[in-house]
Design a protein around this motif. Sequence first.
Motif, mmCIF file in Angstrom:
data_model
loop_
_atom_site.group_PDB
_atom_site.id
_atom_site.type_symbol
_atom_site.label_atom_id
_atom_site.label_comp_id
_atom_site.label_asym_id
_atom_site.label_seq_id
_atom_site.Cartn_x
_atom_site.Cartn_y
_atom_site.Cartn_z
ATOM 1 N N HIS A 19 2.488 -8.590 -4.231
ATOM 2 C CA HIS A 19 3.342 -9.729 -3.882
ATOM 3 C C HIS A 19 4.810 -9.339 -4.019
ATOM 4 O O HIS A 19 5.635 -9.610 -3.121
ATOM 5 C CB HIS A 19 3.001 -10.903 -4.795
ATOM 6 C CG HIS A 19 3.646 -12.200 -4.411
ATOM 7 N ND1 HIS A 19 4.984 -12.450 -4.617
ATOM 8 C CD2 HIS A 19 3.139 -13.327 -3.826
ATOM 9 C CE1 HIS A 19 5.277 -13.672 -4.192
ATOM 10 N NE2 HIS A 19 4.182 -14.224 -3.701
ATOM 11 N N ASP A 20 5.162 -8.695 -5.115
ATOM 12 C CA ASP A 20 6.550 -8.313 -5.351
ATOM 13 C C ASP A 20 7.005 -7.246 -4.358
ATOM 14 O O ASP A 20 8.163 -7.253 -3.918
ATOM 15 C CB ASP A 20 6.711 -7.790 -6.779
ATOM 16 C CG ASP A 20 6.546 -8.883 -7.825
ATOM 17 O OD1 ASP A 20 6.582 -10.081 -7.439
ATOM 18 O OD2 ASP A 20 6.365 -8.554 -9.013
ATOM 19 N N ALA A 21 6.112 -6.315 -4.015
ATOM 20 C CA ALA A 21 6.472 -5.259 -3.062
ATOM 21 C C ALA A 21 6.790 -5.852 -1.696
ATOM 22 O O ALA A 21 7.759 -5.460 -1.037
ATOM 23 C CB ALA A 21 5.335 -4.242 -2.954
ATOM 24 N N ILE A 22 5.978 -6.801 -1.255
ATOM 25 C CA ILE A 22 6.212 -7.427 0.048
ATOM 26 C C ILE A 22 7.479 -8.272 0.015
ATOM 27 O O ILE A 22 8.239 -8.329 0.993
ATOM 28 C CB ILE A 22 4.997 -8.274 0.451
ATOM 29 C CG1 ILE A 22 3.778 -7.376 0.666
ATOM 30 C CG2 ILE A 22 5.282 -9.071 1.719
ATOM 31 C CD1 ILE A 22 2.493 -8.123 0.894
ATOM 32 N N ALA A 23 7.729 -8.906 -1.119
ATOM 33 C CA ALA A 23 8.931 -9.741 -1.254
ATOM 34 C C ALA A 23 10.194 -8.906 -1.437
ATOM 35 O O ALA A 23 11.303 -9.451 -1.419
ATOM 36 C CB ALA A 23 8.764 -10.697 -2.434
ATOM 37 N N GLY A 24 10.025 -7.579 -1.619
ATOM 38 C CA GLY A 24 11.174 -6.697 -1.766
ATOM 39 C C GLY A 24 11.778 -6.709 -3.149
ATOM 40 O O GLY A 24 12.947 -6.365 -3.338
ATOM 41 N N ARG A 25 10.970 -7.098 -4.140
ATOM 42 C CA ARG A 25 11.495 -7.136 -5.511
ATOM 43 C C ARG A 25 11.351 -5.773 -6.185
ATOM 44 O O ARG A 25 10.464 -5.010 -5.873
ATOM 45 C CB ARG A 25 10.745 -8.183 -6.333
ATOM 46 C CG ARG A 25 10.873 -9.597 -5.795
ATOM 47 C CD ARG A 25 10.411 -10.592 -6.819
ATOM 48 N NE ARG A 25 10.387 -11.941 -6.278
ATOM 49 C CZ ARG A 25 9.286 -12.611 -5.964
ATOM 50 N NH1 ARG A 25 8.098 -12.038 -6.153
ATOM 51 N NH2 ARG A 25 9.345 -13.817 -5.482
#
Length: 519
Positions: free
Chosen positions: A513-519
């Motif tokens: 989730h964080d990778a896709i959100a660019g976090r």
Amino acid sequence: MSPSLLPRAWYLQGVATGISVAIGYGLGCTMAWVVRRCGIRPAWSARTRTLGWWALALTALVVIPTFLVLGSWWQQILRDLVGLPRASRSFYVLVLLIAVGVAAVLLAIGRGLRWVAGRLTAVGGRIVPGPVARLAAVVIVAVVMVVALDGALHRGLLSVAERSAQAVDESTAEGVAQPRAAERSGSPASREAWDSLGREGRSFVASGPTAEQISTVTGARALTPIRVYAGRESADSVDGIAQRVIDELHRTHAFDRKVLAVVTTTGRGWVNPNVAAAFEYVNGGDTAIAAMQYSFLPSALSFIADRETPRLAGQALFEAVHRTWSTLPEGKRPKLVVFGESLGSFGGQSAFASGADIVSRTDGALLVGTPNFAQPWGRITAGRDAGSLERLPIVDEGRHIRFASRVDDANLPGPWEFPRVVFWQHASDPITWWSFDLLLHRPDWLREPLGPDVDPGMRWLPFVTFWQVTLDMIFSADVPYGYGHAFGPDATELWVDILDPPQWNSAKTQRIHDAIAGR
């Protein structure tokens, strides 16, 4: 001026208000005509008429500024609700000017049509009785209007739009470069030329996580995801384009992967990058995605003017893949899933007769932001379990098919059997809830408790709500994820629910989730 599903730009508010004013005026004139036809003609004195006009003017001086202020305030509340920055309220002074202008134009058109009908009645009255001449005149004007709007004008505008869209389709988005991996259409190893894929197709095959990125995020060995695609210009028919996708699936050995996804795109070939990337991350890259472009028109125009091509394309691609897939030994087939957003959801569902058909012929589905006219979505929603909400239906106690606005919505108390199908839709998405029925009928989703992403002050008003929701659609994707027609990294949680990958944990879900959100 009242709130609807999403914040509206001040100029769109002016258009919505102007249309509503014109409709209100037209209804008032119609009622007055009916009263006069019934023989009721009050003989108001000059003094009474003067007092009436003054009362109307004073009422307008109070009501119009009051609702301009309230309207701007309601829009600020909506912007806070969806997480958008507040806009200047001073522009709402211009709403009145735009509304008056729009209403005046519509009124002029209406009076012009009435004048034409009157002239035709006068000419026809010399030949046939007056009532017959009047009816014939109205019919002639109506037919000419329909032919003009739905015929020559409609085709002419579409032709111009398609030529313009085709020119845009030849361009490539900034930062997009031809892929080198053989697993991608448009690469040097592909039979599909890079230039033939279209703007959205090139963006699709050139993007997405690599095997290294997937390994870094999941902590496990990964494969390079396969993405195959064929452009609108690659064949003369949707069946021909679909066959070129099949050829690419064979070339890339996509049928040897763990999961194969069939995607129906939106108007000119767009695939939601968040949904596609989440699918690949969750499956460790052991995936293939098959998609194709079926039109040059942007989704907004296809939504209005061409619903047949998405339906044919969805059927053609799924049936072509399913025919090949079904010839493979059961133990050596990949899981077959479908996903699509908006027109892609509509087109993808067109390959199936019912929800049970989706369950019987796939291993799962994620159908996102489905338009209100899509089937079998409409029949599934209408046949929901008693007591469940239209915005979040429960079907057969959630045995196979579930609806979600937020990821937790898919967690129902009963067992969730495989295959699993999720309809992902937001309560504030005008694409899902727009319908001509809004003109005269209050829908269940406005009778029932409103969704958490909908302003509690939204109310149904005949005619008005229809135009509000119509204009909400224009910028429905220009809001933060989780609202309107914007669907983001939450696709990760839903793919985990649908596919239930082995040895999974919530920490992996959060990292993806964080990778896709660019976090």
